[in-house]
Design a protein around this motif. Structure first.
Motif, PDB file in Angstrom:
ATOM      1  N   LEU A   1      27.567  40.613  58.978  1.00  0.00           N
ATOM      2  CA  LEU A   1      26.263  41.275  59.046  1.00  0.00           C
ATOM      3  C   LEU A   1      25.244  40.402  59.764  1.00  0.00           C
ATOM      4  O   LEU A   1      25.306  39.171  59.707  1.00  0.00           O
ATOM      5  N   LEU A   2      24.304  41.049  60.426  1.00  0.00           N
ATOM      6  CA  LEU A   2      23.204  40.321  61.051  1.00  0.00           C
ATOM      7  C   LEU A   2      22.338  39.687  59.974  1.00  0.00           C
ATOM      8  O   LEU A   2      22.184  40.222  58.872  1.00  0.00           O
ATOM      9  N   ASP A   3      21.753  38.536  60.301  1.00  0.00           N
ATOM     10  CA  ASP A   3      20.853  37.839  59.378  1.00  0.00           C
ATOM     11  C   ASP A   3      19.506  37.671  60.070  1.00  0.00           C
ATOM     12  O   ASP A   3      19.267  36.674  60.760  1.00  0.00           O
ATOM     13  N   PRO A   4      18.606  38.659  59.946  1.00  0.00           N
ATOM     14  CA  PRO A   4      17.321  38.589  60.649  1.00  0.00           C
ATOM     15  C   PRO A   4      16.494  37.361  60.265  1.00  0.00           C
ATOM     16  O   PRO A   4      15.843  36.761  61.116  1.00  0.00           O
ATOM     17  N   GLN A   5      16.553  36.970  59.013  1.00  0.00           N
ATOM     18  CA  GLN A   5      15.797  35.795  58.582  1.00  0.00           C
ATOM     19  C   GLN A   5      16.373  34.533  59.242  1.00  0.00           C
ATOM     20  O   GLN A   5      15.630  33.656  59.680  1.00  0.00           O
ATOM     21  N   GLY A   6      17.677  34.456  59.313  1.00  0.00           N
ATOM     22  CA  GLY A   6      18.310  33.336  59.995  1.00  0.00           C
ATOM     23  C   GLY A   6      17.947  33.276  61.462  1.00  0.00           C
ATOM     24  O   GLY A   6      17.699  32.201  62.022  1.00  0.00           O
ATOM     25  N   LYS A   7      17.903  34.446  62.123  1.00  0.00           N
ATOM     26  CA  LYS A   7      17.521  34.490  63.534  1.00  0.00           C
ATOM     27  C   LYS A   7      16.079  34.039  63.733  1.00  0.00           C
ATOM     28  O   LYS A   7      15.759  33.338  64.693  1.00  0.00           O
ATOM     29  N   ALA A   8      15.183  34.425  62.808  1.00  0.00           N
ATOM     30  CA  ALA A   8      13.783  34.003  62.896  1.00  0.00           C
ATOM     31  C   ALA A   8      13.673  32.486  62.735  1.00  0.00           C
ATOM     32  O   ALA A   8      12.908  31.833  63.462  1.00  0.00           O
ATOM     33  N   VAL A   9      14.440  31.908  61.828  1.00  0.00           N
ATOM     34  CA  VAL A   9      14.428  30.458  61.652  1.00  0.00           C
ATOM     35  C   VAL A   9      14.980  29.777  62.901  1.00  0.00           C
ATOM     36  O   VAL A   9      14.439  28.761  63.361  1.00  0.00           O
ATOM     37  N   LEU A  10      16.039  30.331  63.476  1.00  0.00           N
ATOM     38  CA  LEU A  10      16.617  29.766  64.693  1.00  0.00           C
ATOM     39  C   LEU A  10      15.589  29.741  65.824  1.00  0.00           C
ATOM     40  O   LEU A  10      15.440  28.736  66.526  1.00  0.00           O
ATOM     41  N   LEU A  11      14.839  30.845  65.997  1.00  0.00           N
ATOM     42  CA  LEU A  11      13.802  30.881  67.030  1.00  0.00           C
ATOM     43  C   LEU A  11      12.713  29.852  66.753  1.00  0.00           C
ATOM     44  O   LEU A  11      12.220  29.190  67.673  1.00  0.00           O
ATOM     45  N   GLY A  12      12.338  29.708  65.480  1.00  0.00           N
ATOM     46  CA  GLY A  12      11.348  28.700  65.115  1.00  0.00           C
ATOM     47  C   GLY A  12      11.822  27.290  65.428  1.00  0.00           C
ATOM     48  O   GLY A  12      11.055  26.456  65.928  1.00  0.00           O
ATOM     49  N   LEU A  13      13.077  27.011  65.166  1.00  0.00           N
ATOM     50  CA  LEU A  13      13.637  25.691  65.478  1.00  0.00           C
ATOM     51  C   LEU A  13      13.645  25.441  66.978  1.00  0.00           C
ATOM     52  O   LEU A  13      13.343  24.327  67.433  1.00  0.00           O
ATOM     53  N   GLU A  14      13.967  26.485  67.744  1.00  0.00           N
ATOM     54  CA  GLU A  14      13.953  26.342  69.205  1.00  0.00           C
ATOM     55  C   GLU A  14      12.550  26.031  69.706  1.00  0.00           C
ATOM     56  O   GLU A  14      12.369  25.205  70.599  1.00  0.00           O
ATOM     57  N   HIS A  15      11.539  26.679  69.099  1.00  0.00           N
ATOM     58  CA  HIS A  15      10.150  26.404  69.492  1.00  0.00           C
ATOM     59  C   HIS A  15       9.730  24.988  69.125  1.00  0.00           C
ATOM     60  O   HIS A  15       8.798  24.441  69.719  1.00  0.00           O
ATOM     61  N   LEU A  16      10.383  24.394  68.155  1.00  0.00           N
ATOM     62  CA  LEU A  16      10.104  23.007  67.777  1.00  0.00           C
ATOM     63  C   LEU A  16      10.882  22.012  68.629  1.00  0.00           C
ATOM     64  O   LEU A  16      10.802  20.803  68.416  1.00  0.00           O
ATOM     65  N   GLY A  17      11.655  22.518  69.577  1.00  0.00           N
ATOM     66  CA  GLY A  17      12.434  21.652  70.436  1.00  0.00           C
ATOM     67  C   GLY A  17      13.814  21.320  69.882  1.00  0.00           C
ATOM     68  O   GLY A  17      14.495  20.444  70.400  1.00  0.00           O
ATOM     69  N   LEU A  18      14.214  21.997  68.823  1.00  0.00           N
ATOM     70  CA  LEU A  18      15.522  21.763  68.214  1.00  0.00           C
ATOM     71  C   LEU A  18      16.506  22.826  68.688  1.00  0.00           C
ATOM     72  O   LEU A  18      17.058  23.586  67.904  1.00  0.00           O
ATOM     73  N   ASP A  19      16.715  22.857  70.001  1.00  0.00           N
ATOM     74  CA  ASP A  19      17.559  23.908  70.564  1.00  0.00           C
ATOM     75  C   ASP A  19      19.045  23.568  70.497  1.00  0.00           C
ATOM     76  O   ASP A  19      19.879  24.315  70.999  1.00  0.00           O
ATOM     77  N   GLN A  20      19.410  22.460  69.862  1.00  0.00           N
ATOM     78  CA  GLN A  20      20.819  22.114  69.693  1.00  0.00           C
ATOM     79  C   GLN A  20      21.452  22.867  68.522  1.00  0.00           C
ATOM     80  O   GLN A  20      22.664  22.833  68.346  1.00  0.00           O
ATOM     81  N   VAL A  21      20.646  23.540  67.719  1.00  0.00           N
ATOM     82  CA  VAL A  21      21.158  24.296  66.577  1.00  0.00           C
ATOM     83  C   VAL A  21      21.811  25.571  67.097  1.00  0.00           C
ATOM     84  O   VAL A  21      21.196  26.337  67.837  1.00  0.00           O
ATOM     85  N   GLY A  22      23.065  25.807  66.712  1.00  0.00           N
ATOM     86  CA  GLY A  22      23.799  26.953  67.225  1.00  0.00           C
ATOM     87  C   GLY A  22      23.543  28.240  66.466  1.00  0.00           C
ATOM     88  O   GLY A  22      23.445  29.302  67.047  1.00  0.00           O
ATOM     89  N   ASP A  23      23.418  28.157  65.160  1.00  0.00           N
ATOM     90  CA  ASP A  23      23.238  29.363  64.349  1.00  0.00           C
ATOM     91  C   ASP A  23      22.612  28.971  63.015  1.00  0.00           C
ATOM     92  O   ASP A  23      22.792  27.847  62.551  1.00  0.00           O
ATOM     93  N   VAL A  24      21.904  29.903  62.420  1.00  0.00           N
ATOM     94  CA  VAL A  24      21.288  29.681  61.113  1.00  0.00           C
ATOM     95  C   VAL A  24      21.566  30.902  60.247  1.00  0.00           C
ATOM     96  O   VAL A  24      21.406  32.032  60.700  1.00  0.00           O
TER      97      VAL A  24
END
Length: 83
Positions: free
Chosen positions: A15-38
Motif C-alpha cells: 500500500l502507498l504510505d502518504p505520510q511516509g512520502k511527505a516525510v521523504l519530501l521533507g528530508l529531501e528539502h533538508l538536503g538528505l536526498d540519500q534516503v531511498g524510502d520512508v
C-alpha cells in the motif's frame, strides 16, 4: 506476572504510505536526498499482567488484531518481555 509488549504497527508494504512520502519530501528539502524510502507507522508500549507468557501473548494478539492495527491496511509485530 507482569509483561511489557513493544508493538510496531506499519502500513502494509503493497500500500502507498502518504505520510511516509511527505516525510521523504521533507528530508529531501533538508538536503538528505540519500534516503531511498520512508514508511511511517506506530510504536505502542503495552504494560499488562497475565498468569503466564502464553496468556500474555493471547492478550497482546487480541489488542493488536481488534484495536491497535487496521488489518486491512496495516501489519504488526511485537516483542514481549517479562518484567
Amino acid at each position: 506476572m507482569k509483561f511489557v509488549a513493544e508493538i510496531n504497527v506499519m502500513p502494509r508494504p503493497e500500500l502507498l504510505d502518504p505520510q511516509g512520502k511527505a516525510v521523504l519530501l521533507g528530508l529531501e528539502h533538508l538536503g538528505l536526498d540519500q534516503v531511498g524510502d520512508v514508511r511511517v507507522g506506530k510504536h505502542i508500549t503495552l504494560n499488562l499482567e497475565a498468569e503466564n507468557e502464553t496468556i500474555a501473548r493471547e492478550k497482546v494478539e487480541k489488542a493488536c488484531s481488534k484495536l491497535l492495527a487496521n488489518l486491512i491496511m496495516e501489519s504488526y509485530e511485537y516483542d514481549l518481555k517479562q518484567v
